[in-house]
Design a protein around this motif. Structure first.
Motif, PDB file in Angstrom:
ATOM      1  N   ILE A 164      46.692  35.789  46.193  1.00 37.86           N
ATOM      2  CA  ILE A 164      47.332  36.362  44.995  1.00 37.86           C
ATOM      3  C   ILE A 164      48.734  35.782  44.814  1.00 37.86           C
ATOM      4  O   ILE A 164      49.157  35.462  43.704  1.00 37.86           O
ATOM      5  CB  ILE A 164      47.375  37.905  45.092  1.00 37.86           C
ATOM      6  N   GLU A 165      49.439  35.609  45.922  1.00 41.25           N
ATOM      7  CA  GLU A 165      50.783  35.034  45.832  1.00 41.25           C
ATOM      8  C   GLU A 165      50.732  33.653  45.183  1.00 41.25           C
ATOM      9  O   GLU A 165      51.568  33.314  44.344  1.00 41.25           O
ATOM     10  CB  GLU A 165      51.393  34.943  47.239  1.00 41.25           C
ATOM     11  N   THR A 166      49.747  32.884  45.593  1.00 43.86           N
ATOM     12  CA  THR A 166      49.613  31.529  45.061  1.00 43.86           C
ATOM     13  C   THR A 166      49.176  31.544  43.596  1.00 43.86           C
ATOM     14  O   THR A 166      49.708  30.804  42.769  1.00 43.86           O
ATOM     15  CB  THR A 166      48.633  30.728  45.937  1.00 43.86           C
ATOM     16  N   LEU A 167      48.212  32.415  43.255  1.00 44.00           N
ATOM     17  CA  LEU A 167      47.750  32.488  41.867  1.00 44.00           C
ATOM     18  C   LEU A 167      48.889  32.915  40.946  1.00 44.00           C
ATOM     19  O   LEU A 167      49.080  32.378  39.867  1.00 44.00           O
ATOM     20  CB  LEU A 167      46.602  33.505  41.746  1.00 44.00           C
ATOM     21  N   ASP A 168      49.668  33.874  41.400  1.00 40.96           N
ATOM     22  CA  ASP A 168      50.669  34.487  40.528  1.00 40.96           C
ATOM     23  C   ASP A 168      51.963  33.680  40.459  1.00 40.96           C
ATOM     24  O   ASP A 168      52.639  33.661  39.434  1.00 40.96           O
ATOM     25  CB  ASP A 168      50.967  35.907  41.045  1.00 40.96           C
ATOM     26  N   GLY A 169      52.294  33.012  41.574  1.00 36.95           N
ATOM     27  CA  GLY A 169      53.604  32.375  41.633  1.00 36.95           C
ATOM     28  C   GLY A 169      53.586  30.859  41.589  1.00 36.95           C
ATOM     29  O   GLY A 169      54.606  30.236  41.347  1.00 36.95           O
ATOM     30  N   ALA A 209      46.805  39.375  34.837  1.00 39.58           N
ATOM     31  CA  ALA A 209      46.735  40.823  34.681  1.00 39.58           C
ATOM     32  C   ALA A 209      47.836  41.278  33.734  1.00 39.58           C
ATOM     33  O   ALA A 209      48.803  40.540  33.484  1.00 39.58           O
ATOM     34  CB  ALA A 209      46.915  41.504  36.044  1.00 39.58           C
ATOM     35  N   SER A 210      47.663  42.527  33.213  1.00 36.15           N
ATOM     36  CA  SER A 210      48.742  43.174  32.459  1.00 36.15           C
ATOM     37  C   SER A 210      49.539  44.024  33.425  1.00 36.15           C
ATOM     38  O   SER A 210      48.971  44.690  34.292  1.00 36.15           O
ATOM     39  CB  SER A 210      48.180  44.102  31.386  1.00 36.15           C
ATOM     40  N   VAL A 211      50.848  44.004  33.246  1.00 31.73           N
ATOM     41  CA  VAL A 211      51.718  44.745  34.155  1.00 31.73           C
ATOM     42  C   VAL A 211      52.623  45.656  33.329  1.00 31.73           C
ATOM     43  O   VAL A 211      53.152  45.245  32.291  1.00 31.73           O
ATOM     44  CB  VAL A 211      52.560  43.756  34.994  1.00 31.73           C
ATOM     45  N   ALA A 212      52.780  46.892  33.795  1.00 32.58           N
ATOM     46  CA  ALA A 212      53.562  47.878  33.053  1.00 32.58           C
ATOM     47  C   ALA A 212      55.037  47.505  33.009  1.00 32.58           C
ATOM     48  O   ALA A 212      55.588  46.996  33.984  1.00 32.58           O
ATOM     49  CB  ALA A 212      53.404  49.250  33.706  1.00 32.58           C
ATOM     50  N   LEU A 268      52.581  40.797  41.120  1.00 28.70           N
ATOM     51  CA  LEU A 268      51.278  41.231  41.629  1.00 28.70           C
ATOM     52  C   LEU A 268      51.246  41.532  43.128  1.00 28.70           C
ATOM     53  O   LEU A 268      50.637  42.520  43.535  1.00 28.70           O
ATOM     54  CB  LEU A 268      50.193  40.208  41.271  1.00 28.70           C
ATOM     55  N   THR A 269      51.895  40.717  43.952  1.00 25.33           N
ATOM     56  CA  THR A 269      51.828  41.033  45.390  1.00 25.33           C
ATOM     57  C   THR A 269      52.624  42.295  45.715  1.00 25.33           C
ATOM     58  O   THR A 269      52.272  43.021  46.640  1.00 25.33           O
ATOM     59  CB  THR A 269      52.306  39.866  46.279  1.00 25.33           C
ATOM     60  N   ALA A 270      53.678  42.566  44.944  1.00 19.33           N
ATOM     61  CA  ALA A 270      54.411  43.826  45.170  1.00 19.33           C
ATOM     62  C   ALA A 270      53.511  45.005  44.823  1.00 19.33           C
ATOM     63  O   ALA A 270      53.533  46.040  45.495  1.00 19.33           O
ATOM     64  CB  ALA A 270      55.690  43.846  44.337  1.00 19.33           C
TER      65      ALA A 270
END
Lengths: 293, 306, 482
Positions: free
Chosen positions: C110-115, C56-59, C196-198
């Motif tokens: 999501i935690e696993t995908l992102d981290g 994802a894109s994050v600001a 992402l999880t935040a």
């Protein structure tokens, strides 16, 4: 016929000894009338270094003493102070106090020592915890002293400021290197004499006289000081201390209370210089109705 | 003492390694989070089937009951392609001959419990006679029980000597030593008893009789597997392992198998070195295999009970 | 050949499904209960470290965005949150805890995908602990006067919180839950590699009906964090991360009245005595250093083994390492997932090279690594000198140094011979020895016959350069009360 009185040499107190400052320098604080009080040691960074070495050496033994024993020793300081109260009253008056105020300050200082001597074997019970973790472990948190603590004593108080800042720290098993009030140093040195004649082992409380300006950077940057209590009133010095402290992630606490006030005695001043240590150990559940073995 | 132990120094059993039960529970829980799916599940279940000692150990056992079980032992695998047979049938000494005859030339072995199973409360001579009788009747394997009372009162030499004596009485039959872990109570004791059994000559160590609860928990089996591993590392001798009692589902059996793989390694994934003592497990494995084949959840009514 | 990849019996892949997970393609900043575009218009990519694909894109928040968030937090503090009763505050937190439990699987995926951490850990450890943390502090909200006897209960105001990438959701919970329970409002910044999880937590908080501005989540890099640290209207900074950044923060807030807690690095000793339960100790060593790929501030990265059992322990450790499954974090059987970022993998590889160049004996798990993504084999260095860089510096990866010792005194000295003081492990069967060591080791958490255990009731934090202040338990409240 008047007898020539013997004047006292005000020396610093390091490792249970009374050396002069290694720098050989002195300064002369003035009394209320603007007259020099005495020639007092102007401690150098090397004096501070020596004091830290002495404090570090004394830390292991002091922190491992039974809490009860630390209490007895603090009580002994109170006894010795009581016995020499007139000398402190005199010095306080020399430094500008009224007789009444001087007596009150000495009374308060003695009582404060007694107060903290009673805390040594109790604060642990107030601030420790058994933590009910969800797994099969016994988990508890206890307080442990931080180590060598630097103290910059309050400027506007000679005795009660010193006692109120250093005693809770020492009660908690730390050792201390304190810089006495620059303007009102006399009682600090005399207090060292009380310490030496009490049962306080050398190195636990080390007392320097001199200027905040010269030593503040050393308090901040010395890598073997674990924490500093700042009770001075110079914002700039406090900031310098904090900036330099960061290099060893030193704990910096500001003393914001009025030492003459009764709010200035509470066990949170002990807790401020304690680490929390948490220990885990498995519990083996065998037998009984909950056994899944 | 058997020949293989000749050069091995016997340790002081008072000082066997200690076990932390909570740590064992965590390790086992980790294994139980493993997901065994697809082809690996089918393959695993076939292995499980091949490691089963189909067991009947009842006071009410009769030749009829034993014969039915032996028939099942030989035909169970036909329900599913490429299925192996079970490893053995396990019976009382009085039923060994009947089982042996019922199994004929099949490669299903006959194991017999002995030594005054399940309590083991008999004089040594009786235990030896019990064992010799079973061997003479044709038993391929002997499942003995240790003297738990003696063990718990610290008479480790007594326990050791008894196992060694039974080993001698076994002749060519392989000896499984049942620790009855439910009566040993602590995992420290399980470890100690495992060592005594192995050093005294066990070919297999086995958790339980099936008469006492708890029986073959994964925690107990884990501790015994690690004892086997240490023994192997010291002596180079492989010892077999048989959890018995309480393993009634394929899932639990598969996790046991995975535990063997992660502790002792692949060499033990074979019915010469690993067995399940169970009676109802076989049907569950078959049901699961059928479910895998058809994609449909199964009913017990379609699988023979004996 | 990987010993996992046997000839006899291999486990089939068991991937966790990501089908039910809802991820947006672009995330804005969560300020005052609304999703706000960043002032700069800039976004950065959040990458899946296991396959290097964009999630994802994050600001990217700048000073203006942070200022907006702080104003929102201040407004919410003055007008809503500080006026609410403890009971009501607690009920919001209970509700958040429950919502996390309801959405646990989505958060774990999501935690696993992102981290890059294994799905087993995010499912069984990170997410449940995060929910439990909210549940624990929820209960404190209306009982604060019992926490510190004779001390009036006073919240601080606005807390600025900066959290690392190793336990993204859990660290958010560690920060937000006690802050809110004590009556403060929050501006939180997650790490740029794991936002992402935040952000999902922000969505959940929105769903919970928590008043706008009580929790604000601003994403970005170090500059965003620095804007939080330096914002004049923040009353408290809570930081978890590297010791270097912690020191910068301590300097930055010098002279201000900001209250500070730091949870920094570590180089924790794990000590195995001859009389230890050896097999469980080996598990503890593995759990101590390879948990979360070694991205754990309290990782037991310095192993001390008493000489009499050194050979046995090292052999058992090697055997055990060969049974670890290293690879796809989304596979339910994976023990060790992906290194969080390319940068971190480079750091770890640098240390491994140093270890090899120094001539230390090295052992690495016998396993194949995936060809894409950032992975590192579990690694041991045997007989490393106390003076080695490997022993002195935090590696933050699956790299263990092993030293042997002979006496209790010797090992206490070596264990304490470090600027850090976060955690320690002790393995022995003898109670008196345990208590001797636990009292002499200068570390905030001591695990005796266990390692890397966490619980909301249990205070966590370090001595010396590992930081100050505690998180968790009653002691964790102190950081958020005046």
């Amino acid at each position: 016929m008047t007898r020539l009185s013997v004047l006292k040499t005000y020396k610093i107190y390091i490792g249970g000894q009374f050396p002069r400052t290694e720098s050989g320098r002195y300064y002369s604080p003035l009394d209320a009338a603007g007259k020099p009080l005495a020639n007092v040691c102007l401690s150098s960074r090397k004096d501070l270094r020596n004091a830290v070495v002495a404090a570090r050496k004394a830390f292991g033994g002091w922190s491992e003493r039974a809490a009860f024993n630390r209490g007895q020793i603090l009580y002994r300081i109170a006894e010795m102070l009581e016995g020499r109260r007139s000398q402190f009253v005199e010095e306080l008056m020399l430094q500008g106090s009224s007789e009444k105020a001087a007596n009150q300050e000495v009374d308060l200082s003695i009582d404060r020592l007694v107060y903290y001597s009673g805390w040594t074997d109790k604060y642990q019970q107030i601030f420790s915890a058994v933590n009910p973790v969800a797994s099969s472990h016994f988990n508890f948190s206890v307080l442990e002293p931080m180590g060598v603590v630097g103290v910059v004593a309050p400027q506007n108080s000679s005795l009660i400021g010193l006692v109120s800042t250093i005693i809770p720290i020492v009660a908690g098993g730390n050792t201390v290197v304190v810089l006495a009030s620059e303007k009102l140093p006399l009682c600090a040195v005399t207090f060292a004499e009380v310490l030496q004649t009490s049962d306080v082992p050398g190195g636990i409380i080390n007392i320097l006289t001199g200027t905040e300006k010269e030593l503040i950077e050393q308090f901040g940057s010395h890598m073997d000081i674990n924490a500093v209590l700042y009770a001075g009133d110079t914002a700039e010095n406090y900031k310098t201390l904090q900036v330099l402290a960061a290099d060893s992630v030193k704990r910096i606490v500001k003393f914001k209370l009025n030492p003459s006030d009764e709010t200035a005695e509470n066990p949170y001043l002990i807790q401020d210089f304690q680490e929390v240590k948490t220990t885990w150990h498995p519990i083996e559940n065998i037998g009984g109705s909950s056994s899944n073995y | 003492m058997s020949t293989k132990q000749k050069d091995i120094q016997i340790p002081d059993f008072r000082f066997t390694p200690t076990i932390d039960k909570v740590g064992v529970e965590e390790r086992v829980a980790r294994i139980q989070t493993r997901s065994i799916k697809g082809e690996s599940k089918i393959q695993g279940m076939k292995m499980v089937l091949n490691m089963i000692d189909l067991t009947t150990l009842e006071g009410k056992d009769t030749p009829g009951k034993v014969k039915q079980m032996c028939y099942k032992a030989q035909h169970l695998h036909e329900a599913y392609p490429d299925c192996p047979t079970v490893a053995a049938v396990c019976v009382y000494p009085s039923m060994v001959k009947i089982a042996k005859e019922a199994l004929g030339n099949s490669n299903v072995k006959v194991a017999s419990v002995s030594t005054a199973f399940p309590s083991g409360q008999a004089p040594r001579e009786v235990k030896i006679m019990d064992t010799k009788f079973a061997v003479e009747q044709g038993a391929d394997e002997i499942d003995m029980v240790i003297s738990r009372g003696k063990f718990l009162s610290g008479e480790y030499n007594f326990v050791f000597d008894e196992i060694a004596a039974i080993k001698e009485a076994c002749g060519k039959a392989r000896l499984k030593v049942i620790l009855e872990t439910g009566e040993l109570v602590t995992l420290d004791n399980v470890r100690k008893a495992s060592e005594i059994a192995m050093y005294a000559g066990a070919d297999f160590i086995k958790t339980s009789t099936g008469k006492i609860q708890p029986a073959a928990t994964m925690q107990v089996t884990y501790v015994m597997l690690m004892a086997i591993k240490d023994y192997f590392n010291k002596t180079g001798i492989m010892i077999g392992m048989k959890p018995a009692g309480g393993i009634s589902t394929s899932k639990l059996a598969l996790h046991n198998l995975l535990m063997v793989k992660e502790t002792l390694g692949e060499n033990w994934l074979d019915n010469h070195w690993f067995r399940f003592g169970a009676s109802s497990l076989a049907n569950d494995v078959l049901m699961q295999l059928m479910k895998s084949k058809t994609g449909v959840y199964q009913s017990g009514d379609y699988f023979s009970l004996d | 050949m990987n010993k996992n990849q046997s000839t006899k019996w291999n486990l089939d892949p068991a991937p966790e499904s990501a089908g039910h997970v809802q991820l947006k393609t672009q995330y804005e900043l969560f300020i005052n209960g609304k999703w706000e575009k960043p002032n700069s218009g800039k976004y950065f990519d959040s990458i899946n470290p296991a396959n290097e694909e964009k999630l994802a894109s994050v600001a990217h928040a700048d000073e203006n965005d942070v200022d907006k968030a702080v104003k929102a937090a201040r407004h919410a503090y003055e007008n809503v949150w500080s006026k609410l009763s403890g009971k009501e505050r607690g009920k919001y937190l209970f509700r958040i805890a429950r919502l996390i439990q309801e959405k646990a699987r989505e958060f774990a995926v999501i935690e696993t995908l992102d981290g890059g951490k294994s799905i087993r850990e995010s499912r069984d450890i990170d997410v449940p602990l995060a929910a439990n943390h909210f549940f624990y502090y929820a209960g404190w909200a209306d009982k604060l006067e019992y926490a510190f006897p004779n001390r009036p209960v006073k919240s601080l105001g606005v807390a600025g919180q900066i959290i690392p990438w190793n336990f993204p959701l859990l660290m958010a919970a560690w920060k937000i839950a006690p802050a809110l329970a004590a009556g403060n409002t929050v501006v939180l910044k997650p790490s740029e590699t794991t936002s992402l999880t935040a952000l999902k937590l922000a969505e959940l908080i929105e769903e919970s009906g928590l008043p706008a501005g009580v929790v604000n989540i601003v994403t970005g890099y170090g500059d965003t964090g620095s804007a939080i640290v330096n914002h004049p209207d923040i009353n408290k900074i809570a930081f978890t991360g590297s010791t270097n950044v912690g020191k910068m923060i301590q300097k930055a807030i010098a002279g201000t009245d900001k209250k500070l807690t730091l949870e920094l690095g570590g180089k924790s000793a794990n000590i195995i005595f001859e009389d230890a339960p050896i097999d469980q100790a080996v598990e503890g060593i593995v759990n101590g250093i390879f948990f979360n790929q070694g991205h754990v501030c309290c990782a037991g990265s310095r192993l001390f083994v008493q000489e009499g059992v050194a050979e046995t322990v090292i052999q058992k450790l090697k055997d055990r390492m060969d049974t670890l499954y290293v690879g796809d974090p989304m596979d339910k059987n994976t023990d060790i997932g992906a290194i969080n970022s390319k940068k971190q993998l480079e750091t770890i590889s640098k240390y491994i090279q140093i270890g090899i160049q120094d001539g230390n004996e090295i052992y690495q798990s016998n396993c194949a690594l995936p060809s894409n993504g950032y992975f590192c084999k579990p690694t041991l260095f045997i007989d490393v000198a106390q003076s080695s860089q490997l022993v002195q510096e935090e590696i933050f990866g699956p790299v263990l140094t092993i030293q042997t010792f002979r006496t209790v005194d010797e090992v206490i000295q070596k264990a304490n011979n470090t600027p850090f003081g976060l955690a320690a492990g002790v393995w022995t069967d003898k109670g008196s020895k345990i208590f001797n060591l636990t009292s002499k080791l200068r570390a905030g958490v001591v695990w005796a016959n266990t390692y890397n255990k966490f619980d909301p009731t249990s205070p966590f934090g370090g001595y010396k350069e590992s930081g100050f202040g505690r998180e968790g338990g009653l002691h964790g409240l102190e950081a958020y009360l005046g």
